[in-house]
Design a protein around this motif. Sequence first.
Motif, PDB file in Angstrom:
ATOM      1  N   ALA A 134       0.837  -1.207   0.000  1.00 27.25           N
ATOM      2  CA  ALA A 134       0.000   0.000   0.000  1.00 27.25           C
ATOM      3  C   ALA A 134       0.866   1.249   0.000  1.00 27.25           C
ATOM      4  O   ALA A 134       0.564   2.224  -0.700  1.00 27.25           O
ATOM      5  N   ASP A 135       1.947   1.225   0.762  1.00 22.27           N
ATOM      6  CA  ASP A 135       2.858   2.371   0.801  1.00 22.27           C
ATOM      7  C   ASP A 135       3.472   2.650  -0.564  1.00 22.27           C
ATOM      8  O   ASP A 135       3.853   3.783  -0.860  1.00 22.27           O
ATOM      9  N   LEU A 136       3.531   1.626  -1.402  1.00 25.81           N
ATOM     10  CA  LEU A 136       4.094   1.789  -2.749  1.00 25.81           C
ATOM     11  C   LEU A 136       3.033   2.171  -3.780  1.00 25.81           C
ATOM     12  O   LEU A 136       3.338   2.272  -4.966  1.00 25.81           O
ATOM     13  N   GLY A 137       1.784   2.349  -3.317  1.00 25.06           N
ATOM     14  CA  GLY A 137       0.749   2.851  -4.204  1.00 25.06           C
ATOM     15  C   GLY A 137      -0.231   1.834  -4.741  1.00 25.06           C
ATOM     16  O   GLY A 137      -1.096   2.189  -5.547  1.00 25.06           O
ATOM     17  N   ASP A 138      -0.154   0.591  -4.323  1.00 25.10           N
ATOM     18  CA  ASP A 138      -1.095  -0.422  -4.794  1.00 25.10           C
ATOM     19  C   ASP A 138      -2.482  -0.144  -4.208  1.00 25.10           C
ATOM     20  O   ASP A 138      -2.649  -0.134  -2.987  1.00 25.10           O
ATOM     21  N   MET A 139      -3.447   0.074  -5.048  1.00 21.84           N
ATOM     22  CA  MET A 139      -4.790   0.452  -4.605  1.00 21.84           C
ATOM     23  C   MET A 139      -5.511  -0.682  -3.872  1.00 21.84           C
ATOM     24  O   MET A 139      -6.254  -0.429  -2.922  1.00 21.84           O
ATOM     25  N   ASP A 140      -5.323  -1.922  -4.313  1.00 26.36           N
ATOM     26  CA  ASP A 140      -5.957  -3.045  -3.622  1.00 26.36           C
ATOM     27  C   ASP A 140      -5.404  -3.182  -2.207  1.00 26.36           C
ATOM     28  O   ASP A 140      -6.150  -3.417  -1.256  1.00 26.36           O
TER      29      ASP A 140
END
Length: 168
Positions: A134-140
């Motif tokens: 999530a911190d890397l931008g993955d929306m799921d």
Amino acid sequence: MRIYLPATWPMLARTVKTGNFEPLGGTAFALTPKLRESYTAGDDEELEYAAMNEAARASLRLLAVEFGLGEDDTPARRVVVSADTDDVTLRPDLDDGAVRVTGPVPLSKIAAVHVDLPEAEHAVREAAGAVDTADLGDMDAEFLVGEAEDHELAWYDGTELPFLVELG
């Protein structure tokens, strides 16, 4: 200064046993000038809440490590310890609200403990496994973290810590 220390249940148990909270890497969160600047509006109470939420997300990262090491008996609950101390330095290299605590925080300086209730455990376990992604931008992954963050942390007075740990 009120600081918010990310923690896990085993860290709380050690605090009760030793009388000191040992912040991992000395990392805590607080209402820093950089955090204040990052918000266009909000009073001190709202910004303190934002700092506490940063600590709660850091607690997910700590849980991810514990689960990754096979510590599956660790309760899947975010834990944030609130303490009052001036023994901190700003950490502009990290998140907006990050500070460094030098040394352990005595039990007497703990103002409150914020902990997920048992009904949050499934969402927290899922979020701990997804927080780095999530911190890397993955929306799921961000959705899974958001599911955990939708649960409000329960508040306990610092003097209740031994009873909280005992009741586990």
